[in-house]
Design an enzyme around this catalytic site. Sequence first.
Site, PDB file in Angstrom:
ATOM      1  N   THR A  38       0.812  -1.213   0.000  1.00  0.00           N
ATOM      2  CA  THR A  38       0.000   0.000   0.000  1.00  0.00           C
ATOM      3  C   THR A  38       0.851   1.272   0.000  1.00  0.00           C
ATOM      4  OG1 THR A  38      -1.792  -1.188   1.087  1.00  0.00           O
ATOM      5  CG2 THR A  38      -1.869   1.213   1.180  1.00  0.00           C
ATOM      6  N   GLU A  46       1.425   9.790  -5.421  1.00  0.00           N
ATOM      7  CA  GLU A  46       2.043  11.085  -5.140  1.00  0.00           C
ATOM      8  C   GLU A  46       2.933  11.520  -6.300  1.00  0.00           C
ATOM      9  OE1 GLU A  46       3.538  12.413  -1.482  1.00  0.00           O
ATOM     10  OE2 GLU A  46       2.519  10.880  -0.297  1.00  0.00           O
ATOM     11  N   HIS A  72      -6.888   0.859  -0.721  1.00  0.00           N
ATOM     12  CA  HIS A  72      -6.215  -0.174  -1.512  1.00  0.00           C
ATOM     13  C   HIS A  72      -7.243  -1.283  -1.705  1.00  0.00           C
ATOM     14  CE1 HIS A  72      -2.091  -2.294  -2.242  1.00  0.00           C
ATOM     15  NE2 HIS A  72      -2.946  -2.509  -3.217  1.00  0.00           N
TER      16      HIS A  72
END
Length: 131
Positions: A38, A46, A72
Amino acid sequence: MDARDVIKIGMSAERTLVVPPERTVGHFVRGMPMVYATPMMILEMEMASGDAINAHLEPGWVTLGTEVDVRHLAATPVGTKVRTTARVIAVERRVIRFEVEAFNDQRRIGEGRHARGLVNVEAFMKRLGMG
């Protein structure tokens, strides 16, 4: 710098990778499955967010991640191609907000929101005593 002057809603970027062993939860935590971790998925989200806007920032300015709200949704094993997308959904003076998603060959594996703060590198480093 005011982000509203240069960043527009809808700006987007996409990244792809093939999941390597060193980006799996099993790489970081002994005894866990060798599936896409994750935090590594969030890293790609990002990075895609930065990719969507970096070329539009004035010299000496960068963005730093400030918020993450991600789910996730599915496990992805080593060797699977993952595509990660980010799209600007809101722009404030110093904050840019994104919708982020990740997909493997079969389905969406992650979704959520991410925010990045606009920072002048020189002032930031001085404030931290590093410049």
